[in-house]
Scaffold this motif. Structure first.
Motif, mmCIF file in Angstrom:
data_model
loop_
_atom_site.group_PDB
_atom_site.id
_atom_site.type_symbol
_atom_site.label_atom_id
_atom_site.label_comp_id
_atom_site.label_asym_id
_atom_site.label_seq_id
_atom_site.Cartn_x
_atom_site.Cartn_y
_atom_site.Cartn_z
ATOM 1 N N ILE A 1 -43.897 49.950 77.131
ATOM 2 C CA ILE A 1 -44.843 49.471 78.150
ATOM 3 C C ILE A 1 -46.238 49.292 77.539
ATOM 4 O O ILE A 1 -46.888 48.270 77.754
ATOM 5 N N GLU A 2 -46.687 50.265 76.777
ATOM 6 C CA GLU A 2 -48.053 50.234 76.242
ATOM 7 C C GLU A 2 -48.239 49.257 75.091
ATOM 8 O O GLU A 2 -49.248 48.571 75.008
ATOM 9 N N GLU A 3 -47.263 49.192 74.180
ATOM 10 C CA GLU A 3 -47.425 48.376 72.980
ATOM 11 C C GLU A 3 -46.975 46.927 73.153
ATOM 12 O O GLU A 3 -47.290 46.077 72.318
ATOM 13 N N GLN A 4 -46.214 46.637 74.199
ATOM 14 C CA GLN A 4 -45.775 45.270 74.495
ATOM 15 C C GLN A 4 -45.137 44.566 73.291
ATOM 16 O O GLN A 4 -45.544 43.465 72.905
ATOM 17 N N ASP B 1 -42.639 42.388 70.910
ATOM 18 C CA ASP B 1 -41.816 41.194 71.096
ATOM 19 C C ASP B 1 -40.372 41.589 70.779
ATOM 20 O O ASP B 1 -40.034 41.859 69.634
ATOM 21 N N GLU C 1 -37.290 46.788 81.571
ATOM 22 C CA GLU C 1 -38.456 46.760 80.679
ATOM 23 C C GLU C 1 -38.125 46.053 79.366
ATOM 24 O O GLU C 1 -38.934 45.277 78.843
ATOM 25 N N LYS D 1 -39.654 42.307 77.928
ATOM 26 C CA LYS D 1 -40.288 42.133 76.613
ATOM 27 C C LYS D 1 -39.508 41.153 75.740
ATOM 28 O O LYS D 1 -39.779 41.016 74.559
#
Length: 154
Positions: free
Chosen positions: A74-77, A79, A108, A112
């Motif tokens: 969630i925080e680092e997003q 790819d 989630e 991503k």
């Protein structure tokens, strides 16, 4: 041969047992596998095949050992568009939050960019004394759905 990465989230060890069983079966078939029990995002290859297996804890939550990974995603997003994903959840249908852990994690990962292949397998531990049995049937179908990927990776 292409490697299959198993990622588990478990409170009592059932998800770990399922991953180890599937890894053993796939190794017998000639596949290379890696198992991570509650890894950090930095430990994972952000491409290839991931099979995520998690139970649901408490009121629809992820087990403690996989929460840090979930938070990092969630925080680092990152790819994750180079990941082909398989998702297996374990839970009890006695609860209205049946398999919410895998639903949250799968959602989630796909947000991503991970491409889920096939349906999420939701194993009801009340109906399956050995959760490895339905998981083994599911993994055979999942491997079949990924045949073109194996061919292209040669």
């Amino acid at each position: 041969m292409t490697s299959i990465t198993f990622i588990t989230g478990s409170t009592l060890g059932n998800s770990e047992y399922v991953a180890e069983h599937l890894s053993e079966k796939l190794t017998e078939m000639g596949f290379v596998t890696k198992i991570f029990h509650g890894p950090q995002l930095s430990e994972l290859n952000l491409s290839g095949l991931w099979c995520v297996i998690t139970s649901t804890h408490g009121a629809g939550e992820l087990p403690d050992n996989i929460k840090p990974l979930f938070k990092q995603i969630i925080e680092e997003q990152p790819d994750l568009s180079k990941i082909r994903l398989g998702s297996i959840g374990l839970g009890s249908s006695d609860y209205d939050t049946f398999c919410h852990g895998i639903k949250k994690l799968d959602q989630e990962l796909t947000l991503k960019g991970a491409q889920r292949i096939g349906e999420i397998l939701k194993i009801d531990v009340l109906k399956h004394e050995n959760p490895e049995d339905p998981a083994e049937e599911w993994i055979k179908n999942w491997i079949n759905l990924n045949k073109n990927f194996f061919i292209s990776c040669g």
